[in-house]
Write an enzyme that holds these catalytic residues in place. Structure first.
Site, mmCIF file in Angstrom:
data_model
loop_
_atom_site.group_PDB
_atom_site.id
_atom_site.type_symbol
_atom_site.label_atom_id
_atom_site.label_comp_id
_atom_site.label_asym_id
_atom_site.label_seq_id
_atom_site.Cartn_x
_atom_site.Cartn_y
_atom_site.Cartn_z
ATOM 1 N N ARG A 21 0.813 -1.211 0.000
ATOM 2 C CA ARG A 21 0.000 0.000 0.000
ATOM 3 C C ARG A 21 0.847 1.262 0.000
ATOM 4 O O ARG A 21 1.790 1.378 0.769
ATOM 5 C CB ARG A 21 -0.931 -0.005 1.213
ATOM 6 C CG ARG A 21 -1.928 -1.119 1.104
ATOM 7 C CD ARG A 21 -2.752 -1.337 2.343
ATOM 8 N NE ARG A 21 -3.753 -2.358 2.055
ATOM 9 C CZ ARG A 21 -4.943 -2.433 2.609
ATOM 10 N NH1 ARG A 21 -5.315 -1.565 3.505
ATOM 11 N NH2 ARG A 21 -5.773 -3.391 2.270
ATOM 12 N N HIS A 216 -21.623 3.050 7.378
ATOM 13 C CA HIS A 216 -21.746 3.610 6.022
ATOM 14 C C HIS A 216 -23.157 4.087 5.713
ATOM 15 O O HIS A 216 -23.514 4.258 4.554
ATOM 16 C CB HIS A 216 -21.273 2.601 4.976
ATOM 17 C CG HIS A 216 -19.803 2.400 5.034
ATOM 18 N ND1 HIS A 216 -18.904 3.250 4.433
ATOM 19 C CD2 HIS A 216 -19.061 1.479 5.693
ATOM 20 C CE1 HIS A 216 -17.672 2.846 4.691
ATOM 21 N NE2 HIS A 216 -17.737 1.776 5.461
ATOM 22 N N THR A 244 -20.281 5.784 13.099
ATOM 23 C CA THR A 244 -19.046 6.562 13.146
ATOM 24 C C THR A 244 -19.364 8.040 12.961
ATOM 25 O O THR A 244 -20.377 8.399 12.356
ATOM 26 C CB THR A 244 -18.062 6.125 12.041
ATOM 27 O OG1 THR A 244 -16.832 6.851 12.201
ATOM 28 C CG2 THR A 244 -18.604 6.402 10.649
ATOM 29 N N LYS A 247 -17.198 9.441 8.931
ATOM 30 C CA LYS A 247 -17.508 9.296 7.510
ATOM 31 C C LYS A 247 -18.522 10.376 7.111
ATOM 32 O O LYS A 247 -18.124 11.520 6.975
ATOM 33 C CB LYS A 247 -17.924 7.859 7.234
ATOM 34 C CG LYS A 247 -16.674 6.936 7.391
ATOM 35 C CD LYS A 247 -16.899 5.454 7.294
ATOM 36 C CE LYS A 247 -15.547 4.740 7.460
ATOM 37 N NZ LYS A 247 -15.638 3.302 7.660
ATOM 38 N N THR A 276 -8.683 5.064 27.831
ATOM 39 C CA THR A 276 -8.123 5.892 26.770
ATOM 40 C C THR A 276 -8.652 7.318 26.918
ATOM 41 O O THR A 276 -9.780 7.527 27.379
ATOM 42 C CB THR A 276 -8.446 5.289 25.381
ATOM 43 O OG1 THR A 276 -7.742 6.009 24.381
ATOM 44 C CG2 THR A 276 -9.931 5.314 25.061
HETATM 45 C C1 LIG Z 1 -14.719 2.453 8.610
HETATM 46 C C2 LIG Z 1 -15.502 1.363 9.253
HETATM 47 C C3 LIG Z 1 -15.493 1.198 10.637
HETATM 48 C C4 LIG Z 1 -14.570 1.967 11.521
HETATM 49 O O1 LIG Z 1 -14.995 3.278 11.694
HETATM 50 P P1 LIG Z 1 -13.894 4.400 12.001
HETATM 51 O O2 LIG Z 1 -14.658 5.480 12.628
HETATM 52 O O3 LIG Z 1 -13.280 4.745 10.692
HETATM 53 O O4 LIG Z 1 -12.883 3.777 12.916
HETATM 54 C C5 LIG Z 1 -16.360 0.281 11.196
HETATM 55 N N1 LIG Z 1 -17.168 -0.487 10.444
HETATM 56 C C6 LIG Z 1 -17.169 -0.376 9.087
HETATM 57 C C7 LIG Z 1 -18.081 -1.235 8.309
HETATM 58 C C8 LIG Z 1 -16.321 0.530 8.458
HETATM 59 O O5 LIG Z 1 -16.287 0.594 7.125
#
Ligand SMILES: *Cc1c(COP(=O)(O)O)cnc(C)c1O
Length: 407
Positions: A21, A216, A244, A247, A276
């Site tokens: 990569r 997503h 999340t 995204k 954390t």
């Molecule tokens: C990107 C992704 C995550 C992780 O989310 P982040 O906020 O980027 O750590 C979890 N599940 C799926 C299906 C993803 O594509």
């Protein structure tokens, strides 16, 4: 052992397979995104990004930026501790309220990323619930798989989106055995969507909890951006909704939304939550502004869907093969890691188009692809440019085209 030799040999093997990569060094331009500056080999060029998960351009939305600036000016940079030890700022409290409301759940719990939320929540639930059986969709994200593995609970993998197979596995278990069905709504690489209602039906029938990754889909689907479960009126049927903030919401962070007692349980027992440092308050403020905006504004979601349909139609008329699905993700199949990387390199070098090649282990070998993610901030000119470049490349590389039936 010669450690450096070992590392080098492993990396060489990756290179030989075409799976090594290389990162693109990008400087996004606020206000001009999807345009960015790409640096490399001592040169720099303007590029258009076509593979971002900032699906709606919220990473440059004025409300989000204003909230982040205001929070920094008011409370400073970092949270200053774990959530337990001085790191719970008022911005975290407000964001968790916003997220619980988004999914119509009693509570929500923030994590430092979506990855950590899956890893910590699944790992903790499956390890702490006595004799828990996890039923995991075959295409679940690495963060879910790692969390389940870490729990050491028994795990059975059901064929992707195959409810008959899931039922077969469930039916073979005692009704009173604790079970957790883990799956996603929109699968990130193929863009297909799970039969959520049928899965919830099985969960009821066989006494299982449901854990749905809507990473997503949050911000993108449903009347207020609550995801596919919201769009289909199923949020109350899901035990845990995970999302999340990195995204469609354009910032960073992860969360779960669930009952108050389940959130309290993870708050109290999940190592990946407890030990954390909390997200910076400015991040929480920006994410909350983004969630709030997309709750009341539907124009971004509508423009997103329009743009996706336009790109698909243009690919069709150019005869460039892409996998159909019901989501916003457009996989253009190449089926070979070296060709896939080559296409991506030429798109960047000759056309100023950045689409990262998606290779193993993100997708199975032989299904290497370019994953195109149109957004409301892509213009008509951007689309023309993309299609023109792909047509040129497809001709050069003699890649299989779909026969143009209509012409
Ligand atoms: C990107 C992704 C995550 C992780 O989310 P982040 O906020 O980027 O750590 C979890 N599940 C799926 C299906 C993803 O594509």
């Amino acid at each position: 052992m010669d450690y450096a030799d070992f590392f080098t040999a492993q990396l060489d093997a990756l290179r030989d397979d075409g799976n090594y990569r290389i990162f693109a060094d990008l400087e996004r331009r606020r206000g001009a995104f999807p345009k960015a500056l790409n640096r490399g080999d001592g040169t720099q060029r303007d590029v258009t990004i076509w593979c971002s998960n900032d699906y709606l351009g919220m990473g440059q939305h004025p409300d989000v930026l204003a909230a982040m600036h205001a929070a920094i000016d008011k409370v400073g940079a970092g949270a200053g501790g774990t959530r337990n030890i001085s790191g719970t700022t008022h911005h975290h409290v407000l964001l968790e309220r916003e997220l619980a409301d988004l999914h119509d759940k009693e509570a929500a719990l923030l994590f430092t990323s979506g990855y950590v939320s899956n890893w910590a929540a699944l790992g903790t639930l499956a390890s702490r619930i006595p004799d828990c059986l996890v039923l995991s969709d075959a295409l679940n994200h690495a963060s879910m798989i790692e969390g389940i593995r870490h729990s050491r609970a028994q795990c059975q993998v059901w064929r992707h989106n195959d409810v008959a197979h899931l039922e077969q596995l469930l039916a073979a278990q005692p009704l009173d055995r604790p079970k957790l069905i883990a799956f996603e709504s929109v699968y990130s690489m193929d863009g297909d969507i799970a039969p959520i209602k049928e899965i919830c039906g099985l969960a009821d029938k066989y006494n299982a909890m449901t854990y749905l990754d809507e990473v997503h889909a949050v911000g993108l689907y449903g009347p207020t951006g609550g995801g596919v479960a919201q769009e289909r009126g199923l949020m109350d049927r899901i035990t845990v909704i995970e999302g999340t903030l990195g995204k469609a919401y354009g910032v960073v962070g992860g969360y779960i939304a669930a009952s108050a007692v389940l959130c309290d349980f993870l708050r109290s027992f999940a190592s990946g939550f407890i030990f954390t440092t909390a997200l910076p308050p400015s991040v929480a403020a920006g994410a909350a502004a983004s969630v709030r905006h997309l709750k009341q504004s539907t124009s971004e979601r509508a423009a997103h869907q329009t743009r996706v349909a336009q790109v698909r139609a243009r690919l069709d008329s150019a005869g460039i093969p892409h996998t159909p699905n019901d989501s916003h993700i457009i996989p253009v199949m190449v089926g070979d890691p070296v060709k896939c990387k080559y296409l991506s390199d030429i798109l960047l070098r000759d056309h100023g188009i950045y689409i990262q090649p998606i290779n193993y282990p993100t997708v199975p070998k032989g299904t290497e692809r370019l994953r195109i993610t149109p957004s409301p901030v892509h213009s008509q000119a951007d689309i023309d440019h993309l299609i023109g470049a792909l047509e040129t490349l497809w001709a050069q590389c003699e890649l299989a085209r779909i026969p143009m039936a209509a012409q």
